[in-house]
Design an enzyme around this catalytic site. Structure first.
Site, short mmCIF file in Angstrom:
data_model
loop_
_atom_site.label_atom_id
_atom_site.label_comp_id
_atom_site.label_asym_id
_atom_site.label_seq_id
_atom_site.Cartn_x
_atom_site.Cartn_y
_atom_site.Cartn_z
N TYR A 208 0.84 -13.17 -43.10
CA TYR A 208 1.80 -12.15 -42.64
C TYR A 208 2.84 -11.84 -43.72
O TYR A 208 3.11 -10.68 -44.03
CB TYR A 208 2.46 -12.66 -41.36
CG TYR A 208 3.42 -11.71 -40.71
CD1 TYR A 208 2.95 -10.66 -39.91
CD2 TYR A 208 4.80 -11.84 -40.85
CE1 TYR A 208 3.84 -9.78 -39.29
CE2 TYR A 208 5.68 -10.98 -40.23
CZ TYR A 208 5.20 -9.95 -39.45
OH TYR A 208 6.07 -9.08 -38.84
N LYS B 171 3.49 -8.29 -45.75
CA LYS B 171 4.76 -7.56 -45.71
C LYS B 171 5.36 -7.43 -47.12
O LYS B 171 5.98 -6.40 -47.43
CB LYS B 171 5.74 -8.25 -44.76
CG LYS B 171 5.27 -8.24 -43.29
CD LYS B 171 5.09 -6.84 -42.74
CE LYS B 171 4.80 -6.83 -41.25
NZ LYS B 171 4.63 -5.46 -40.73
N1 LIG Z 1 9.16 -8.50 -33.59
C1 LIG Z 1 9.70 -8.91 -34.70
O1 LIG Z 1 10.50 -9.83 -34.73
C2 LIG Z 1 9.36 -8.24 -36.00
C3 LIG Z 1 10.09 -8.60 -37.14
C4 LIG Z 1 9.81 -8.00 -38.35
C5 LIG Z 1 8.82 -7.05 -38.41
N2 LIG Z 1 8.11 -6.73 -37.31
C6 LIG Z 1 7.07 -5.72 -37.46
O2 LIG Z 1 7.33 -4.62 -36.61
C7 LIG Z 1 6.10 -4.03 -36.21
C8 LIG Z 1 6.04 -3.94 -34.69
O3 LIG Z 1 6.18 -5.24 -34.17
P1 LIG Z 1 6.37 -5.54 -32.60
O4 LIG Z 1 7.16 -6.77 -32.50
O5 LIG Z 1 6.81 -4.31 -31.91
O6 LIG Z 1 4.84 -5.89 -32.22
P2 LIG Z 1 4.04 -5.72 -30.84
O7 LIG Z 1 2.95 -6.71 -30.92
O8 LIG Z 1 4.97 -5.72 -29.68
O9 LIG Z 1 3.44 -4.23 -30.96
C9 LIG Z 1 2.50 -3.91 -31.95
C10 LIG Z 1 1.76 -2.65 -31.55
O10 LIG Z 1 0.79 -2.38 -32.59
C11 LIG Z 1 -0.47 -2.10 -31.97
N3 LIG Z 1 -1.56 -2.47 -32.89
C12 LIG Z 1 -1.98 -3.70 -33.22
N4 LIG Z 1 -3.04 -3.63 -34.06
C13 LIG Z 1 -3.29 -2.31 -34.25
C14 LIG Z 1 -4.26 -1.60 -35.00
N5 LIG Z 1 -5.23 -2.24 -35.72
N6 LIG Z 1 -4.24 -0.24 -34.98
C15 LIG Z 1 -3.30 0.42 -34.24
N7 LIG Z 1 -2.36 -0.21 -33.51
C16 LIG Z 1 -2.35 -1.56 -33.51
C17 LIG Z 1 -0.48 -2.93 -30.70
O11 LIG Z 1 -1.42 -2.43 -29.77
C18 LIG Z 1 0.97 -2.81 -30.23
O12 LIG Z 1 1.15 -1.68 -29.41
C19 LIG Z 1 5.00 -4.88 -36.83
O13 LIG Z 1 4.57 -4.31 -38.05
C20 LIG Z 1 5.68 -6.19 -37.08
O14 LIG Z 1 5.07 -6.91 -38.12
C21 LIG Z 1 8.35 -7.29 -36.10
#
Ligand SMILES: NC(=O)c1ccc[n+]([C@@H]2O[C@H](COP(=O)([O-])OP(=O)(O)OC[C@H]3O[C@@H](n4cnc5c(N)ncnc54)[C@H](O)[C@@H]3O)[C@@H](O)[C@H]2O)c1
Length: 246
Positions: A154, A158
């Site tokens: 991961y 990133k």
């Molecule tokens: N939650 C955190 O703390 C956090 C922190 C830093 C970065 N992020 C990043 O933010 C983004 C969103 O995270 P989140 O926490 O909302 O995640 P989440 O798991 O709640 O939502 C992710 C969404 O992406 C969709 N998805 C997954 N694989 C896919 C694919 N191959 N094609 C199309 N859609 C796909 C899923 O169906 C889901 O709707 C991600 O890139 C994550 O790495 C999250």
């Protein structure tokens, strides 16, 4: 209504941070394309956007599949006549300490988080270049800057996304396209709700603001970078982390 007459495509917009970004951009006037692997979630967010009075298209897309992403951009342009904003938000985790991490766990995370952004961006910039206008915002992560035990796949994806952001920024600056990243800290979504309570509490103790972020905290930063107010900002990484890493 700073995004009136703009079309924004958000990958992974069905839930969590992507959903909050889609709702924020819609509330500020944009028509929205939700591209998500999970059609039910995409449809649910789409309903919420319709209630805001915006046009919306929900598409089932696997961002890791180049054909899917090519068609996604064609469908968006056919439906709304343009594509101005791309938010590469879809992301997954498959956490494990390096010695136990499988090749499949490495590949799946790199395919969605990094190749996914490449696929979507390449498809979108073909269109944006012709129009000489575009705003691309990539959702990176604090761990792309700091590393994190158990997240070799991961954090590499990133960190790679940050390098990708800077290269796209340089390649397309002259065509009116900006490309920036946001690096969220720990945000309260399904992704972090999957962590054990003890780990969440330990993490919170390292956040100067003493709370996890909300999806809306991230959406505000994305809306700024996607707006014309940020037209002279490109290749930037905006940390949204409550002071956890400076
Ligand atoms: N939650 C955190 O703390 C956090 C922190 C830093 C970065 N992020 C990043 O933010 C983004 C969103 O995270 P989140 O926490 O909302 O995640 P989440 O798991 O709640 O939502 C992710 C969404 O992406 C969709 N998805 C997954 N694989 C896919 C694919 N191959 N094609 C199309 N859609 C796909 C899923 O169906 C889901 O709707 C991600 O890139 C994550 O790495 C999250």
């Amino acid at each position: 209504m700073i995004f009136k007459d703009r079309v924004a495509l958000i990958t992974g917009g069905g839930r969590g941070i992507g959903r909050a970004i889609a709702l924020k951009l819609a509330a500020k006037g944009a028509d929205i394309v939700i591209a998500d692997l999970t059609p039910d979630a995409a449809g649910q967010t789409a309903k919420e956007i319709e209630l805001l009075g915006r046009r919306v298209l929900a598409l089932k897309v696997d961002v890791g599949c180049a054909d899917d992403t090519q068609k996604m951009v064609e469908d968006a342009v056919d439906a709304f006549g343009g594509l101005h904003i791309l938010v590469n938000n879809a992301g997954i985790t498959r956490d494990r300490l390096l010695l136990r991490m499988s090749e499949e766990e490495w590949d799946s995370v790199l395919t969605v988080n990094l190749k996914g952004a490449f696929n979507c961006t390449r498809a979108a910039v073909r269109h944006m270049s012709r129009e000489r206008y575009g705003r691309i915002v990539n959702i990176a992560s604090i761990v792309g800057l700091t590393g994190n035990p158990g997240q070799a796949n991961y954090s590499a994806s990133k960190a790679g996304l940050i390098g990708f952001t800077k290269t796209v920024a340089r390649e397309f600056a002259a065509r009116g396209i900006t490309c920036n990243a946001v690096a969220p800290g720990f945000i309260d979504t399904a992704m972090t709700q999957a962590m054990p309570e003890r780990a969440r509490n330990a993490l919170t103790s390292h956040i100067p603001m003493a709370r996890l972020g909300t999806p809306e905290d991230v959406a505000e930063g994305v809306a700024f970078l996607a707006s014309d107010a940020a037209s002279y900002i490109t290749g930037h990484v905006l940390s949204i982390n409550g002071g956890m890493f400076m």
